[in-house]
Structures are given as structure tokens and as C-alpha cells.
Motif scaffolding. Structure first.
Motif, mmCIF file in Angstrom:
data_model
loop_
_atom_site.group_PDB
_atom_site.id
_atom_site.type_symbol
_atom_site.label_atom_id
_atom_site.label_comp_id
_atom_site.label_asym_id
_atom_site.label_seq_id
_atom_site.Cartn_x
_atom_site.Cartn_y
_atom_site.Cartn_z
ATOM 1 N N GLU A 50 0.945 -1.031 0.445
ATOM 2 C CA GLU A 50 0.693 -0.315 0.342
ATOM 3 C C GLU A 50 1.195 1.287 -0.188
ATOM 4 O O GLU A 50 2.023 1.689 0.437
ATOM 5 C CB GLU A 50 -0.705 -0.066 1.220
ATOM 6 N N TYR A 107 -0.117 -5.326 5.303
ATOM 7 C CA TYR A 107 -0.720 -5.215 3.872
ATOM 8 C C TYR A 107 -1.645 -5.779 4.913
ATOM 9 O O TYR A 107 -2.420 -6.023 5.411
ATOM 10 C CB TYR A 107 -1.375 -6.532 3.162
ATOM 11 N N LYS A 108 -2.531 -4.567 4.478
ATOM 12 C CA LYS A 108 -4.223 -3.743 5.242
ATOM 13 C C LYS A 108 -4.224 -4.238 7.476
ATOM 14 O O LYS A 108 -3.772 -3.198 7.412
ATOM 15 C CB LYS A 108 -5.117 -4.654 4.570
#
Length: 399
Positions: free
Chosen positions: A177, A232-233
Motif C-alpha cells: 500500500e 497489508y491492510k
């Protein structure tokens, strides 16, 4: 019946070419042409074994340990002399507006420096002495010293802002991201945030002003034996020093699974996350003298950590896991560059390039590989990738 069979064969061949086309070698240049050594004919100035080039516009930017910076035009392979730096160059990072920051030790003092260069105008913008890492952040680089965070502007060639920080940066934490994450000495994963309109204030601010612009968000605190690999997230992928690979939900702090895939004395890189699989590169321990310098690529199911495929023994490269099209790039002991199918781990293509391969530089359907004695450009001809790149380019023009 025969017609139907024929159409099935044609369709399968077309689908194969769409998903995994040929990987072609476009050109190569000898390093003896790029960095000729005046003392030894047909030889070249040394490059750092871990150095890999940066791509800026149409030029591939390289730097030698003698301090020379040059560019190779990726279309006509012409060589451009850019600048000479008094450094043993070990690394280059590209930034907006044709700027590159070169990292290396000064030839006389052996101190670590970062030099900002405009590679289009062949001009040095500034020099910074700093012993630790510099982390890319938006259009700038950030570094920490004595609990103070500094923002370095490559365009200006100097620090443009500083702010007290209770965080002691150990290393950046990778995320796919658009976030800047780092790990602190206390095991805390922290996100560095630039508020809306903060960029304009940064470039215009007076460093003596006391207003604090940058914000810090604590994401998670790890156990002492945990090493953060990728975030990630809301999912943290980590490994423990005892050999376990694990996944944790950072909101609930719940460990989803842990599995042992390596042991003490081994090195692990990853994970690379792509289409529902986790890819790790794991070395053999140094105590295994027969397999020292070797390792395996492992593809795991992120739901439970069960392996989907494990590669044969391969040289454990210092460039980690690199995707090119529908393949992961690796090498073998005979100097071949291998392209392993992401789904199966099978070798789908290979090219002989020689030894000393460093981390490939990938840009869309083009890949540039630096070896011990040459620079090579490859092209992925898969129809699907070409279509995807065309759609991305169209989206940029429309927005």
C-alpha cells in the motif's frame, strides 16, 4: 468433432500466449563499454555486488565504486556521462523531477554519505552525511538521528524540516500500500503520516518554527523474537527467530497461524503477495556446507500456511523476490536467469546471463538485469500484460 478439437487446441494455445508470452532479450551492453577501466583493456570499473540500477525517464542509471555515474538510453543504448562523485557508490534511489540519491562511503574519510543528483542536467544538488538508513517518503527521504526525524528534499539537496520523534527507527517495513512504515527499537510498527496540505507546508516552512507537521500512528507492538516482514491492510506477516512464519490480525492481535519453514542460522525474505499466495525465499543454514549459498522458493496459502509448491534448490540471491509478468525471477548455478511460474513454480523460460546477477529493475513489461560484466534488457510479450499496461496508460490520460 475434428473441428471442435482443432478449435480447442487453438484456443488453449492463444490462452497460453495471453497468460504467459515469450520473455525476449532485447539488448545487452558490456560494462567494459559503460565503465571502461583505463588501466586494464577489456575490463571495467568495479560495481558494488549489491548495486542495481534505477530507471529515470528513458535512462538506466548506474554508479561504479570509483564514483562515476552514467546512464544508458534504453532505446538506442547510447551512454551518457552524468557526474563523478567522491564515493564508493553502493546504492541509488530515484525520486521525482529527474533526481537520484546515491549512497556510498567517502573515499578519504570512509564516512557514509547520500548525494542528490539531477541526472537530466548532470548536476549535484546536495550532500548529506548520515550513518543510518534513509526511507523514501512521498517526494522526499526521511531519516532519524538522536530521536529527531529529518526530511531530506532531493530537489534542494538538503534537509528542509526536522521534528522531534520518540521513535528510534530500526528499519522500514514493507507494504504494497502507499504507506510509509518503519520498525522501532522497541518493536513498534509505526506509520509516518503527512496530513493534507502538509506537503506544501513542508517545502515552504521555516525549520525554526515549532509547529509539528508529521504525524505518527502506532500500528502494532511485536514480541521481542518477532520480525515484521510485510503489512497489508490489517494483516501482518512476520517470522520468529526460531524459524516460524506467521500471520497476525493487527486489530484483534490474534495470531491466525504459525508454521515452521526454517531454523536458526537460515535467512528468510518475503513474503511477496500476489493473487492469493504468499511467496518466501528461504536459505539453507551456513552450517550446511554442501548447500551454503542455496535456498528454496516457497508458495504458501495465506489462509493456513500450507505450502502450494516448493522450488528445487536455487542460489539464494541477495535481491529477494522479484515478479516479472506471471513469473518470479531467479537464477541457477550455471548462470541462467530463470522465470518460475507463479502458480506452479515450474520453469517457464530461461536465459543465460552469466554470474553476479543483482536485483532486476522492472518497469511494466520491461526488465533490466545487471550482471558481473553486462547490462541486459528483457521484454515480456504476453498479450494480457500488454493490454493491462495499455489500460493503465489510458487511465492516466483520462484522469
Amino acid at each position: 468433432m475434428i473441428k471442435h478439437f482443432f478449435l480447442t487446441i487453438v484456443a488453449s494455445l492463444f490462452l497460453s500466449s495471453v497468460l504467459f508470452g515469450d520473455i525476449e532479450k532485447v539488448w545487452e551492453r558490456s560494462l567494459s563499454e559503460v565503465f571502461p577501466d583505463p588501466k586494464q583493456p577489456h575490463s571495467h570499473e568495479p560495481l558494488s555486488p549489491s548495486f542495481y540500477p534505477a530507471l529515470v525517464n528513458n535512462h538506466l542509471i548506474l554508479g561504479s565504486q570509483d564514483g562515476r555515474v552514467k546512464g544508458i538510453n534504453i532505446y538506442d543504448q547510447s551512454i551518457k556521462n552524468i557526474i563523478f562523485l567522491p564515493l564508493t557508490i553502493s546504492e541509488v534511489t530515484s525520486y521525482p523531477k529527474n533526481h537520484c540519491v546515491f549512497k556510498g562511503r567517502h573515499k578519504l574519510t570512509n564516512k557514509l554519505y547520500y548525494c542528490s543528483v539531477n541526472v537530466h542536467h548532470n548536476r549535484m544538488r546536495g550532500v548529506l552525511h548520515h550513518d543510518g538508513p534513509m526511507i523514501p517518503f512521498k517526494d522526499w527521504g526521511v531519516f532519524e538521528k538522536s530521536y529527531t526525524l529529518y526530511v531530506f528534499n532531493p530537489d534542494k539537496g538538503k534537509t528542509i524540516y526536522r521534528q522531534e520523534s520518540p521513535r528510534d527507527i530500526v528499519k522500514p517495513v514493507f507494504t504494497p500500500e502507499k504507506k510509509t512504515l518503519f520498525l522501532t527499537s522497541k518493536g513498534e510498527i509505526t506509520q509516518l503520516i503527512l496530513p493534507k496540505f502538509g506537503g506544501s507546508y513542508l517545502t515552504m516552512s521555516n525549520r525554526k518554527k515549532k509547529r509539528e507537521i508529521l504525524k505518527f500512528k502506532s500500528i502494532a507492538t511485536l514480541d521481542p523474537d518477532m520480525v515484521a516482514d510485510t503489512l497489508y491492510k490489517n494483516t501482518l506477516y512476520y517470522h520468529r527467530k526460531n524459524g516460524e512464519i506467521g500471520v497476525m490480525n493487527i486489530q484483534s492481535k490474534k495470531i491466525l497461524w504459525e508454521r515452521t519453514y526454517f531454523k536458526k542460522g537460515m535467512t528468510i525474505k518475503g513474503p511477496f503477495i500476489y493473487k492469493g499466495l504468499l511467496y518466501y525465499l528461504v536459505s539453507y543454514p551456513k552450517s550446511n556446507k554442501k548447500k551454503i549459498g542455496s535456498g528454496k522458493l516457497i508458495a504458501l496459502d495465506p489462509k493456513n500456511g500450507i505450502s502450494k509448491w516448493v522450488s528445487k534448490d536455487l542460489p539464494f540471491q541477495n535481491f529477494g523476490i522479484v515478479q516479472f509478468g506471471q513469473a518470479i525471477v531467479s537464477t541457477d548455478d550455471t548462470g541462467n536467469l530463470l522465470f518460475l511460474d507463479l502458480k506452479t513454480g515450474e520453469i517457464r523460460a530461461q536465459h543465460h546471463v552469466g554470474n553476479g546477477v543483482t536485483k532486476p529493475t522492472v518497469n511494466g513489461n520491461l526488465m533490466f538485469v545487471l550482471t558481473a560484466d553486462k547490462v541486459i534488457q528483457f521484454k515480456d510479450t504476453s498479450v494480457l500484460l500488454q493490454l493491462k499496461l495499455w489500460l493503465l496508460e489510458l487511465k492516466k490520460k483520462l484522469t
